[in-house]
Design a protein around this motif. Structure first.
Motif, PDB file in Angstrom:
ATOM      1  N   THR A 541       4.019  -8.991  -6.734  1.00 30.28           N
ATOM      2  CA  THR A 541       2.917  -8.637  -6.402  1.00 30.28           C
ATOM      3  C   THR A 541       2.006  -9.939  -6.605  1.00 30.28           C
ATOM      4  N   ASN A 556      -1.982  -0.465  -4.518  1.00 26.80           N
ATOM      5  CA  ASN A 556      -0.768  -1.193  -3.972  1.00 26.80           C
ATOM      6  C   ASN A 556       0.521  -0.528  -4.460  1.00 26.80           C
ATOM      7  N   SER A 557       0.559   0.492  -5.220  1.00 28.38           N
ATOM      8  CA  SER A 557       1.942   1.174  -5.429  1.00 28.38           C
ATOM      9  C   SER A 557       2.756   0.412  -6.475  1.00 28.38           C
ATOM     10  N   VAL A 661      -6.265   3.151  -1.228  1.00 31.81           N
ATOM     11  CA  VAL A 661      -4.850   3.036  -0.660  1.00 31.81           C
ATOM     12  C   VAL A 661      -5.062   2.580   0.942  1.00 31.81           C
ATOM     13  N   GLY A 665      -4.694  -1.088   0.408  1.00 29.40           N
ATOM     14  CA  GLY A 665      -3.570  -0.993  -0.091  1.00 29.40           C
ATOM     15  C   GLY A 665      -2.210  -0.643   0.897  1.00 29.40           C
ATOM     16  N   THR A 666      -1.542  -0.215   0.680  1.00 30.55           N
ATOM     17  CA  THR A 666      -0.094   0.110   1.245  1.00 30.55           C
ATOM     18  C   THR A 666      -0.332   0.783   2.487  1.00 30.55           C
ATOM     19  N   THR A 687       1.389   6.259   0.420  1.00 35.59           N
ATOM     20  CA  THR A 687       2.778   6.162   1.192  1.00 35.59           C
ATOM     21  C   THR A 687       3.798   6.263  -0.090  1.00 35.59           C
ATOM     22  N   GLN A 727      10.487   1.660   4.671  1.00 35.16           N
ATOM     23  CA  GLN A 727       9.160   2.244   3.796  1.00 35.16           C
ATOM     24  C   GLN A 727       8.386   3.057   4.483  1.00 35.16           C
ATOM     25  N   ALA A 729       5.254   3.381   4.781  1.00 32.20           N
ATOM     26  CA  ALA A 729       4.224   2.850   5.494  1.00 32.20           C
ATOM     27  C   ALA A 729       4.719   2.747   7.200  1.00 32.20           C
TER      28      ALA A 729
END
Length: 787
Positions: A541, A556-557, A661, A665-666, A687, A727, A729
Motif C-alpha cells: 500500500t 483500501n481493505s 470504499v 477505495g477498492t 469488495t 478480485q 472488484a
C-alpha cells in the motif's frame, strides 16, 4: 263405420305408443339422473368440480412470473370478463350457434349435425352443445368402456349438461369450458394457450389468434399448429367463415383476416425457461419443506439440517404447505390447488439482474478465464493441485451423476464405468456462444463434459429493499437449466474482505470513529497450538508502516488494520456481532475471522448490509407478501421479522465508511470505469476476494437497495491465476454496477440516484478529518483518546 273404428284404434295405439315412449324416456333420464346406470355427480360436485388448477406466482408489479403444475395441470383460471368478445363469439359460432337459446341440450342442433353427416356439410356444426362438451371435460369418459356404456354415457352427459345450465350462468359455462380445454403442448386452458402460442394474456388476443384457438377445440391433436400449421390455418379459416355466416364479422373482415398467417410465437412451457427460475425452485422447495428430521439428511449435511431447523421455527413460509390445511382438513398442494402467490420480486429488476449477470460473464469474465485454461496443466483446475487431487475430484463428481447411478444399477464395475466415461457420445452442453438458450449440441466423452462444465464460471446476485425487507431480484446462477445449484440460499463460500464492516461496526459501537488512527503494520496472533499467524495485505500500500485512519483502512481493505482492530477486541466478539446481523451457519471465533475465512450465504450477506442503511435494524428478507386460494380469498400474509443490531448513529457511521470504499477505495471503479462505471448518487459498498482468488464478492448499498454479488468457480480449486481478474472488484462488482445502471435508467421504478442516506437526528460526529493525520478539519483534534 268399420273404417272409422279401425282408425280410432290405430290413433289410440299411436298415442299410446307415443306416450309410452315419452314415459320410458322420462323414466330412463330419471334413472340416469339418479345414478341407476353409474354414479352421477352430486350438486356439490357440480358446484365445485375437482380439477387440477396450477398455482400462479406474481411479481410485485403484477406480472405473472411462473406457474407450478403437474402433468395435464398447467391450467389457471380466467374470468369471463377477461375473455375477448371475439374469442367467445368464435366459440359460439363454431361449436354451438344456439348456445344462448337452449338449456344444455339442443335437439335442433343435434338433427342439424346428423343432416350434416349425411350430406357431408362440415359447416353444419357438431351435435354436442358447449355445456355437453364441458360435462365431458369435467367428468371424463373411460376410454375402455363398451359401446353400450358409451351410449349410456352420452345420456349422462346430457343430464350433466342440463344440471350445469341450472348451476351456472351462460358466461360462467363459457369461461369454464375455455379454462378446462387442453390445447396440447402443455397448454391447458385459455390462459396457458394464449401465453404458449402467442406470448400474450387472453385479453390481448387478436381475432385471427382467437379463431385459431377455437379451431383447435374440434380436435387439438389434429389441429396442432406446431405440427400441422397448414391444416390448422385451414381450420382457423373455417371458424372465421362461421363467424361471418352468423354475422359476428363482416365479409370484408373475413376477406382480410383469412389472408393472415397463424402468427405463432410458440414457446414451450419449460419451468427451467420461465422467469426467475432459481427463485421458482427456491420457493417450491421452501413451501413444500417438511419438518426437518436429522435421519432424513446425509451425514455430511449437518449444517443444512441446522439451517432448515431454524427456518422451520422462524420462517412461516418454510413448510407452509405442511404447516397449514384447507377447510376440508387436507394439506395444500401447490401443483393443483390454484393458489395465487404474490411475491416481492419485481419483474423489471429481476430481468435487469439476469441481464447483468449474463452480460458480465458472457462478454467480460468467461472469455478471459477460458483463454487462460491453456496455461493450466489440468484445466480447469489450478496448477497447485496434484494429478491425484484432480482425479479424486473428478471421480467424486462422476459418482454423483445420473449416468453413474444407472451404470452401477446395471452391475457395472468402477473400472468399466470409468472406461465408459471416456467414450465420446452426443450431448448438449452450455455455451455462451450459442444464442438459442445457450445450448450447444456436440460430441464429448462424459468425463470431458464434466471438465468442460466445470470450466464455466458461476455468479449469483440478490437485491432487496432495505426498509421493507422485500427481495426484488434473485439470480442463483448463470443458467438454471445447466447449473441448478442455488448460490444464494444453498451455497456458502468464504466472504473475504466483505466481512470487515462487521468488525469495524464493533469498533464504532465501542467509541472508535472513522478518524481513529491505527498502525499499518503486520499484526501477529498466537494460535491455540502455539504457532503464530499474521495476515498479509494483498499487496503493497502507499502507506505501509504509517499511521492511517480506520476510514482509509476499510476503503483500501488493508488486512493490517483489520488485524489490529481484532486485537483490540477478540474473535468471539466479532462472531457475536455477525450473529446480530443475521449471519447463520458455522463461524469459527479464530483470528482468521477478520479477513473473511467464514463461509457465508449471499442471502445472509445482503440482509446484513441492508441493516447499515436501515438505521441498525436487521430485517429478515421476505419473498412473499400474501397467498390467495383459487377463489381469491387471502389465506396467508407475511411480514418480515426485525431486531436491533446496531444503534442508529453507529449504523450511519458505517454507511459513511462504506461510501469511502466507493468514492476513493477498492470500489472506486463504480464511479470511474469506462465500461460500467459512471454511477452517480449515494453509494456504499465493499469488495471481497478470498485466498488464491477463489471467490470474488461485492456488497453494495444505496439509500433504498442493498444488493450483493458472488462470482467464482463451481469448486474453490477452479480460479483465476491473477488477482487482477479474480478480485471482487473485477469478478463481482461489474454485475452490481450494470444492474444499478438499468434500475436507475428505468423511470417507472421508485429507486433514484437523487436519493441520499439520511443521518439520524442529532448525529454527533463530524467526519471531516484528514486521512493522513486523523485531525478533524473543523475542531483540530484527533481521536487518540479512543485507544
Amino acid at each position: 263405420m268399420g273404417n272409422s273404428t279401425s282408425f280410432g284404434k290405430y290413433l289410440i295405439w299411436f298415442w299410446g305408443v307415443y306416450v309410452a315412449c315419452i314415459a320410458l324416456i322420462a323414466v330412463f333420464f330419471s334413472l340416469v339422473a339418479r345414478g341407476a346406470f353409474g354414479l352421477m355427480p352430486s350438486f356439490e360436485e357440480l358446484e365445485n368440480p375437482k380439477y387440477m388448477v396450477a398455482t400462479e406466482v406474481f411479481s410485485r408489479d403484477g406480472k405473472a412470473l411462473f406457474t407450478y403444475f403437474q402433468d395435464k395441470g398447467n391450467r389457471t383460471q380466467v374470468d369471463f370478463s377477461k375473455l375477448p368478445p371475439d374469442l367467445v363469439n368464435a366459440l359460439v359460432a363454431t361449436e354451438d350457434v344456439r348456445y344462448y337459446n337452449h338449456s344444455g341440450i339442443d335437439l335442433r342442433g343435434l338433427f342439424r349435425a346428423i343432416k350434416g353427416i349425411i350430406t357431408g356439410d362440415s359447416s353444419s356444426g357438431g351435435g354436442s352443445t358447449i355445456s355437453q362438451q364441458l360435462a365431458k371435460m369435467l367428468f371424463p369418459r373411460d376410454p375402455y368402456e363398451s359401446k353400450m356404456k358409451l351410449v349410456v354415457r352420452k345420456f349422462k352427459e346430457w343430464v350433466i349438461a342440463v344440471k350445469l345450465e341450472r348451476s351456472y350462468t351462460k358466461e360462467e359455462i363459457v369461461a369454464m369450458y375455455l379454462n378446462m380445454y387442453d390445447f396440447v403442448n402443455n397448454a391447458i386452458g385459455i390462459r396457458s394457450a394464449s401465453r404458449i402460442y402467442f406470448g400474450v394474456p387472453p385479453d390481448s388476443l387478436h381475432l385471427h389468434q382467437s379463431a385459431m384457438l377455437v379451431g383447435m377445440a374440434k380436435n387439438a391433436a389434429m389441429f396442432n399448429p406446431v405440427r400441422f400449421p397448414d391444416r390448422t390455418l385451414q381450420r382457423r379459416n373455417v371458424v372465421l367463415a362461421q363467424m361471418k355466416k352468423y354475422n359476428y364479422i363482416t365479409s370484408k373482415q373475413y376477406d382480410s383476416i383469412a389472408m393472415l398467417p397463424l402468427d405463432l410465437r410458440f414457446r414451450r412451457e419449460d419451468f427451467k425457461l420461465q422467469s426467475a427460475p432459481y427463485f421458482r425452485e427456491y420457493l417450491r422447495i421452501t413451501m413444500e419443506a417438511k419438518k426437518p428430521v436429522r435421519k432424513d439428511y446425509p451425514s455430511w449435511a449437518t449444517v443444512q439440517f441446522q439451517d432448515d431447523s431454524l427456518e422451520w421455527e422462524i420462517n412461516p413460509l418454510f413448510g407452509w404447505c405442511n404447516k397449514n390445511v384447507k377447510p376440508d382438513g387436507t394439506k395444500y398442494n401447490i401443483y393443483g390447488d390454484g393458489l395465487r402467490i404474490y411475491s416481492t420480486i419485481d419483474s423489471r429488476m429481476q430481468r435487469y439482474a439476469e441481464e447483468a449477470v449474463e452480460e458480465h460473464l458472457k462478454k467480460e469474465l468467461q472469455p478471459v478465464f477460458s483463454k487462460g485454461l491453456k496455461n493450466m496443466r489440468r484445466p480447469p483446475f489450478s496448477n497447485d493441485l496434484s494429478e491425484k487431487e484432480v482425479n479424486d475430484q473428478l471421480t467424486r463428481i462422476m459418482r454423483q451423476s445420473e449416468r453413474y447411478r444407472v451404470l452401477k444399477a446395471a452391475d457395472k464395475s468402477d473400472d468399466e464405468i470409468a472406461k465408459i466415461f471416456d467414450i465420446p457420445v452426443k450431448t448438449t452442453v452450455f455455451s455462451w456462444r450459442d444464442s438459442l438458450n445457450y445450448e450447444c449440441d456436440t460430441t464429448l466423452s462424459p468425463m470431458d463434459s464434466i471438465r468442460y462444465t466445470l470450466s464455466i464460471l458461476r455468479s449469483a446476485f440478490m437485491a432487496m429493499d432495505v426498509f421493507s425487507g422485500e427481495v426484488r431480484a434473485y439470480v442463483g446462477g448463470p443458467n438454471y437449466r445447466f447449473f441448478m445449484y442455488d448460490m444464494i440460499k444453498r451455497g456458502r463460500r468464504q466472504v473475504g474482505s466483505t466481512v470487515k464492516p462487521f468488525l469495524y461496526a464493533l469498533a464504532m459501537q465501542n467509541g472508535y470513529t472513522p478518524c481513529t488512527m491505527a498502525p499499518n503494520v503486520p499484526q501477529e496472533f498466537v494460535l491455540y497450538n502455539g504457532q503464530t499467524w499474521s495476515p498479509k495485505n494483498s499487496g503493497l500500500t502507499s502507506k505501509d508502516g504509517e499511521m492511517v485512519t480506520l476510514r482509509w483502512g476499510l476503503a483500501n481493505s488493508v488486512n493490517n488494520i483489520s488485524a489490529w482492530l481484532l486485537k483490540k477486541f477478540n474473535p468471539p466478539a466479532m462472531e457475536e456481532m455477525m450473529r446480530k446481523f443475521g449471519i447463520t451457519g458455522p463461524i469459527d471465533p479464530v483470528p482468521t475471522i477478520c479477513v473473511g475465512a467464514p463461509e457465508v450465504k449471499l442471502f445472509d450477506m445482503v440482509a446484513a448490509y441492508a441493516t447499515f442503511v436501515n438505521k441498525g435494524v436487521y430485517t429478515q428478507p421476505i419473498f412473499v407478501t400474501r397467498i390467495e386460494d383459487k377463489a381469491g380469498n387471502v389465506i396467508a400474509r407475511f411480514q418480515p421479522a426485525r431486531h436491533d443490531a446496531l444503534d442508529a448513529n453507529t449504523a450511519y457511521t458505517m454507511v459513511t465508511l462504506l461510501e469511502s470504499v466507493v468514492n476513493g477505495g477498492t470500489a472506486a471503479r463504480l464511479r470511474f470505469n469506462k465500461s460500467y462505471g459512471g454511477l452517480t448518487g449515494a453509494i456504499g459498498g465493499k469488495t471481497g476476494t478470498t485466498n488464491d482468488n477463489s471467490d470474488g464478492w461485492f456488497m453494495g448499498i444505496t439509500p433504498r437497495i442493498a444488493a450483493g454479488v458472488w462470482t467464482g468457480g463451481d469448486m474453490r480449486s477452479i480460479r483465476f491465476t491473477s488477482t487482477a481478474m479474480g478480485q471482487g472488484a473485477n469478478a463481482a462488482l461489474p454485475v452490481w454496477a450494470r444492474f444499478m445502471h438499468k434500475v436507475y435508467d428505468d423511470a417507472s421504478l421508485e429507486y433514484k440516484p437523487e436519493q441520499s442516506f439520511e443521518a439520524p437526528a442529532g448525529y454527533p460526529l463530524n467526519l471531516n478529518c484528514d486521512d493522513d493525520t486523523g485531525v478533524d478539519a473543523t475542531h483540530h483534534s484527533n481521536t487518540d483518546e479512543f485507544f
